[in-house]
Design a protein around this motif. Structure first.
Motif, PDB file in Angstrom:
ATOM      1  N   SER A  44      -7.144 -26.211  29.076  1.00 38.53           N
ATOM      2  CA  SER A  44      -7.383 -24.680  28.927  1.00 38.53           C
ATOM      3  C   SER A  44      -8.622 -24.720  27.880  1.00 38.53           C
ATOM      4  CB  SER A  44      -6.233 -23.946  28.523  1.00 38.53           C
ATOM      5  OG  SER A  44      -6.582 -22.666  28.051  1.00 38.53           O
ATOM      6  N   TYR A  45      -9.670 -23.717  28.357  1.00 34.70           N
ATOM      7  CA  TYR A  45     -10.675 -23.577  27.460  1.00 34.70           C
ATOM      8  C   TYR A  45     -10.395 -22.294  26.636  1.00 34.70           C
ATOM      9  CZ  TYR A  45     -12.420 -27.297  30.330  1.00 34.70           C
ATOM     10  OH  TYR A  45     -12.417 -28.395  30.959  1.00 34.70           O
ATOM     11  N   PRO A  46     -10.230 -22.023  25.364  1.00 34.08           N
ATOM     12  CA  PRO A  46     -10.046 -20.860  24.873  1.00 34.08           C
ATOM     13  C   PRO A  46     -11.227 -20.066  24.778  1.00 34.08           C
ATOM     14  CG  PRO A  46      -9.066 -22.531  23.436  1.00 34.08           C
ATOM     15  CD  PRO A  46      -9.831 -23.388  24.745  1.00 34.08           C
ATOM     16  N   ASP A  47     -12.486 -20.455  24.617  1.00 36.62           N
ATOM     17  CA  ASP A  47     -13.662 -19.714  24.421  1.00 36.62           C
ATOM     18  C   ASP A  47     -14.257 -19.231  26.105  1.00 36.62           C
ATOM     19  OD1 ASP A  47     -14.612 -21.830  25.184  1.00 36.62           O
ATOM     20  OD2 ASP A  47     -16.006 -22.143  23.416  1.00 36.62           O
ATOM     21  N   GLY A  48     -13.600 -19.683  26.903  1.00 37.22           N
ATOM     22  CA  GLY A  48     -13.906 -19.401  28.247  1.00 37.22           C
ATOM     23  C   GLY A  48     -14.778 -20.296  28.933  1.00 37.22           C
TER      24      GLY A  48
ATOM     25  N   HIS B  54     -17.097 -27.651  23.493  1.00 37.28           N
ATOM     26  CA  HIS B  54     -16.252 -26.706  23.441  1.00 37.28           C
ATOM     27  C   HIS B  54     -14.897 -27.110  23.354  1.00 37.28           C
ATOM     28  CE1 HIS B  54     -19.295 -23.606  24.586  1.00 37.28           C
ATOM     29  NE2 HIS B  54     -19.860 -24.456  25.124  1.00 37.28           N
ATOM     30  N   ALA B  55     -13.950 -26.357  22.672  1.00 39.55           N
ATOM     31  CA  ALA B  55     -12.467 -26.460  22.314  1.00 39.55           C
ATOM     32  C   ALA B  55     -11.804 -26.662  23.813  1.00 39.55           C
ATOM     33  CB  ALA B  55     -11.866 -25.740  21.543  1.00 39.55           C
TER      34      ALA B  55
ATOM     35  N   THR C  41     -12.603 -31.946  22.325  1.00 35.76           N
ATOM     36  CA  THR C  41     -13.353 -31.020  23.009  1.00 35.76           C
ATOM     37  C   THR C  41     -14.070 -31.732  24.366  1.00 35.76           C
ATOM     38  OG1 THR C  41     -15.072 -32.266  21.562  1.00 35.76           O
ATOM     39  CG2 THR C  41     -14.165 -30.168  20.421  1.00 35.76           C
TER      40      THR C  41
ATOM     41  N   THR D 111      -7.712 -27.679  25.563  1.00 37.28           N
ATOM     42  CA  THR D 111      -6.272 -27.717  25.187  1.00 37.28           C
ATOM     43  C   THR D 111      -5.608 -28.400  26.508  1.00 37.28           C
ATOM     44  OG1 THR D 111      -6.325 -26.136  23.491  1.00 37.28           O
ATOM     45  CG2 THR D 111      -4.149 -26.786  24.351  1.00 37.28           C
TER      46      THR D 111
ATOM     47  N   ASP E 257     -11.582 -20.372  32.927  1.00 36.92           N
ATOM     48  CA  ASP E 257     -11.303 -20.897  31.858  1.00 36.92           C
ATOM     49  C   ASP E 257     -10.225 -21.900  31.846  1.00 36.92           C
ATOM     50  OD1 ASP E 257      -8.937 -19.141  32.520  1.00 36.92           O
ATOM     51  OD2 ASP E 257      -8.931 -18.162  30.455  1.00 36.92           O
ATOM     52  N   ILE E 258      -9.935 -22.423  32.875  1.00 30.23           N
ATOM     53  CA  ILE E 258      -9.041 -23.640  33.172  1.00 30.23           C
ATOM     54  C   ILE E 258      -9.974 -24.755  34.113  1.00 30.23           C
ATOM     55  CG2 ILE E 258      -8.134 -22.875  35.461  1.00 30.23           C
ATOM     56  CD1 ILE E 258      -5.785 -24.009  32.379  1.00 30.23           C
TER      57      ILE E 258
ATOM     58  N   VAL F  43      -2.845 -28.558  28.942  1.00 32.47           N
ATOM     59  CA  VAL F  43      -1.848 -27.496  29.512  1.00 32.47           C
ATOM     60  C   VAL F  43      -0.554 -28.297  30.379  1.00 32.47           C
ATOM     61  CG1 VAL F  43      -1.111 -25.293  30.522  1.00 32.47           C
ATOM     62  CG2 VAL F  43      -3.439 -25.697  29.452  1.00 32.47           C
TER      63      VAL F  43
END
Length: 297
Positions: A225-229, A280-281, A276, A283, A254-255, A285
């Motif tokens: 998952s990419y929190p900043d899109g 980019h961050a 990262t 996460t 964002d995935i 899932v």
């Protein structure tokens, strides 16, 4: 209002057919899943492995009715179709089977996003991995548009389907993992019903069984998952500080998907080190379909 049915001819898929009186037993002796589950309108997700337990081809097998010519049809990555046919031909020895690589003639249509009846579509079956993946239809490549029109489905681009499966956490050979280098557990075939752990021997079974009982699949295909899109493009390194964790695959909004070293990812997450990709961050899932203990914090 119900979701609109979508359909697309998958240009990255091919077809191999196996016929003959020994065909079912022949395949059952070679593949990771049981052919007892295969019937017209029903398929299994399975694989042919090397003796070292790595994927030669990961695919679906279904059976055709007598009206459709009978035999078993493999919906296989196009890049592996010729090799699958060659390997099956090598293993047939005295078995009464014939193996044909038909990818120039036949292709695969993915149907998803709504309700459709496979019984009306000839050689068709529900994707056995997840209901949300819809149906798959084996048809003449020249008839793809006719199949889509007969369903009243919206014709979409292949990118729409690949975004859909990525959003469900499902990988595709050549886009998310490399055949010849990957174990079935690494693409979650153990979680998605692609391995029958109760069946008899098949090529590579000892390695698969050992990975299952020892839990030694350190690398897995996971969702990010990419929190900043930001959606990392395919082939982008995934990092924890300056340590590589893996490589990204298909992305959607964002995935996305990535082949990830779970032990390294778990250590990083437990230590508070950001993961990262492309700066980019990202996460990892846990997918809704995951049945085992989730190995990450």
């Amino acid at each position: 209002m119900p979701d609109r049915l979508k359909a697309v001819g998958l240009v990255n898929r091919g077809v191999v057919r196996i016929t003959g009186q020994d065909a079912r037993g022949f395949l059952d002796n070679l593949l990771t899943n049981s052919m007892a589950h295969v019937a017209p309108g029903r398929a299994v997700h399975t694989a042919l492995l090397t003796p070292q337990g790595k994927l030669i081809a990961e695919f679906f097998v279904t059976e055709a009715t007598v009206e459709d010519g009978g035999g078993f049809y493999c919906d296989v990555p196009l890049l592996a179709a010729a090799e699958l046919a060659r390997r099956l031909g090598f293993y047939k020895l005295r078995a009464k089977v014939a193996v044909e690589e038909l990818s120039d003639e036949l292709g695969v249509v993915a149907v998803y996003g709504g309700a459709a009846d496979p019984a009306e579509l000839g050689i068709a079956f529900a994707d056995p991995r997840l209901p949300a993946l819809g149906l798959r239809v084996i048809a003449h490549r020249s008839q793809t548009e006719e199949v889509i029109e007969s369903l009243g489905a919206a014709a979409v681009e292949g990118s729409d389907y690949h975004a859909h499966r990525a959003g469900l956490g499902i990988g595709e050979a050549g886009l998310d993992f490399t055949l010849g280098e990957t174990f079935p557990h690494e693409i979650n075939m153990d979680q998605l019903g692609g391995i029958d752990f109760r069946k008899g021997c098949y090529i590579g079974q000892e390695v698969v069984s050992r990975m299952q009982h020892r839990g030694t699949a350190r690398t897995r295909l996971v969702q990010l998952s990419y929190p900043d899109g930001f959606a990392a493009p395919e082939g982008c390194p995934v990092m924890a500080g300056d340590k590589p964790l893996g490589t990204t695959g298909t992305a959607s909004a964002d995935i996305g998907l990535a082949m990830l070293r779970l032990d390294r990812a778990a250590d990083a997450m437990a230590s508070g080190i950001p993961i990262t990709t492309g700066g980019h961050a990202a996460t990892p899932v846990k997918p809704a379909w995951w049945r085992a203990d989730w190995p990450l914090p």
